[in-house]
Design an enzyme around this catalytic site. Structure first.
Site, PDB file in Angstrom:
ATOM      1  N   GLN A  90       0.831  -1.212   0.000  1.00  3.17           N
ATOM      2  CA  GLN A  90       0.000   0.000   0.000  1.00  3.17           C
ATOM      3  C   GLN A  90       0.868   1.266   0.000  1.00  3.17           C
ATOM      4  O   GLN A  90       0.590   2.224   0.715  1.00  3.17           O
ATOM      5  CB  GLN A  90      -0.931  -0.005   1.214  1.00  3.17           C
ATOM      6  N   SER A  91       1.921   1.269  -0.796  1.00  4.10           N
ATOM      7  CA  SER A  91       2.857   2.388  -0.770  1.00  4.10           C
ATOM      8  C   SER A  91       2.313   3.621  -1.492  1.00  4.10           C
ATOM      9  O   SER A  91       1.915   3.544  -2.669  1.00  4.10           O
ATOM     10  CB  SER A  91       4.160   1.939  -1.439  1.00  4.10           C
ATOM     11  N   ASN A  92       2.336   4.743  -0.812  1.00  6.52           N
ATOM     12  CA  ASN A  92       2.034   6.021  -1.473  1.00  6.52           C
ATOM     13  C   ASN A  92       3.193   6.411  -2.393  1.00  6.52           C
ATOM     14  O   ASN A  92       3.004   7.027  -3.434  1.00  6.52           O
ATOM     15  CB  ASN A  92       1.835   7.124  -0.430  1.00  6.52           C
TER      16      ASN A  92
ATOM     17  N   THR B  93       5.194   4.445  -4.185  1.00 11.06           N
ATOM     18  CA  THR B  93       5.208   3.796  -5.509  1.00 11.06           C
ATOM     19  C   THR B  93       4.106   4.382  -6.399  1.00 11.06           C
ATOM     20  O   THR B  93       4.293   4.537  -7.603  1.00 11.06           O
ATOM     21  CB  THR B  93       5.064   2.267  -5.405  1.00 11.06           C
TER      22      THR B  93
END
Ligand SMILES: Cc1ncc(COP(=O)(O)O)c(C=O)c1O
Length: 340
Positions: free
Chosen positions: A75-77, A79
């Site tokens: 759930q990376s912001n 990336t």
């Protein structure tokens, strides 16, 4: 070396707005609270990474990169924003995500897919975290993938999780300048800035900015979302030395300007806390501004607690940095967080 002379590509809508949080200040009984809306930085749904990526991707373009490889959680912001920014510049994106591939893409991962990241790989299982490196297992996977891309004729540019310390530092030094100028236009000046601290380069940049633009007068409070204060303060000290040396500045920043609070993490990264829920609901219901459960919700919980414990003077001007992340609210694991 002047930051304004460094290579930079324009990605975000800067300066982002600085807004008074009059209702929240009133609800808490002071100090004077403001919010710096880096969640409104625009591209790819906005967030703090765009300030860093403006410098990182300028470096990539200068080096003739054809693609970008970066890493993050599922759930990376980071990336999400890297993929959006690379699209703007015509670069392909390769993402290496820590964790299991979910059955269904939700939240940030859904947006990674909409943005068309060229390939997404998952590294499942327990990933060891050390003080200096985010993960040795990830480092190996990155190296192997970069070599493979080169063999295919690509010129890949690697961006570490959350961007390099230097690009974070120069990106966020500029944010302090914006805050100082925006408050000066109101004949005011900041006393403190409060922000979420993850990989910590946002905080490093805020400290550099406080040194360059306020002679260290603005206190920067990092609210940890994962690590201990000791580890993060140690890491920030190293990042500050690196930024200071690279920029050729003197004298060094006093280490007592590095303030990280680690009591708002709860059970760990991404794990909800009652204080985070209260903070998200309070800001939404007093000001109509939406935070996220992983970073800004915990950072706001920290700010509220610092206010309630009398940390700030009643007349202080305290700026909360909204670093974005709202797509995390729509991650499968968070869908029931705020249901009654
Ligand atoms: C929404 C959001 N806020 C805050 C942070 C923390 O920033 P940094 O990694 O620079 O500490 C991140 C990234 O990790 C983020 O995605």
């Amino acid at each position: 070396m002047q930051i304004s002379k460094l290579p930079r590509v324009r990605l975000g809508e800067f300066p982002t707005p600085l807004q008074p949080l009059t209702n929240l200040s009133h609800a808490l009984g002071g100090p004077r609270l403001f919010i710096k809306r880096d969640d409104l930085s625009g591209l790819g749904l906005g967030g703090n990474k765009l300030r860093k990526l403006e410098f990182a991707l300028a470096d990539a373009v200068e080096r003739g990169a054809t693609s970008v490889l970066t890493v993050g959680g599922v759930q990376s912001n980071h990336t999400r924003l890297t993929t959006a920014a690379a699209n703007r510049l015509g670069l392909k994106t390769y993402l290496l995500l820590r964790g299991e591939k979910p059955d269904r893409a939700t939240g940030n991962l859904l947006i990674d897919e909409i943005l068309g990241a060229r390939e997404i790989r998952f590294v499942p299982g327990l990933v060891q975290v050390t003080r200096e490196k985010v993960s040795p297992a990830i480092d190996d996977a990155v190296r192997t993938w970069l070599e493979a891309l080169q063999r295919q004729g690509e010129t890949p540019y690697y961006i570490p999780n959350g961007c390099s310390a230097f690009h974070g530092a120069v990106g966020y030094a500029g944010c302090v300048l914006e805050i100082v100028e925006q408050l000066r236009a109101l004949q005011d000046a900041p006393d403190a800035i409060v922000a979420a601290c993850g990989t910590s380069s946002t905080q490093t940049g805020l400290i550099v900015g406080s040194a360059l633009h306020t002679h260290n007068e603005v206190a920067v409070h990092g609210i940890s979302v994962a690590g201990s204060s000791d580890d993060l303060e140690h890491r920030i000290a190293g990042q500050l030395r690196e930024a200071w040396d690279t920029l050729g500045l003197a004298p060094p920043i006093p280490e007592d300007r590095i303030l990280v609070h680690d009591v708002y993490v709860g059970e760990g990264y991404g794990r909800p806390t009652d204080a985070m829920r209260e903070a998200v609901l309070l800001l939404a219901r007093t000001e109509g501004i939406v935070l996220d459960p992983v970073y800004t919700g915990k950072a706001m919980a920290g700010l509220i607690d610092l206010v309630r414990s009398g940390h700030f003077g009643k007349r202080d001007a305290v700026v909360f940095l909204h670093t974005g992340g709202a797509p995390g609210l729509f991650a499968a694991e968070h869908l029931t967080l705020f249901q009654p």
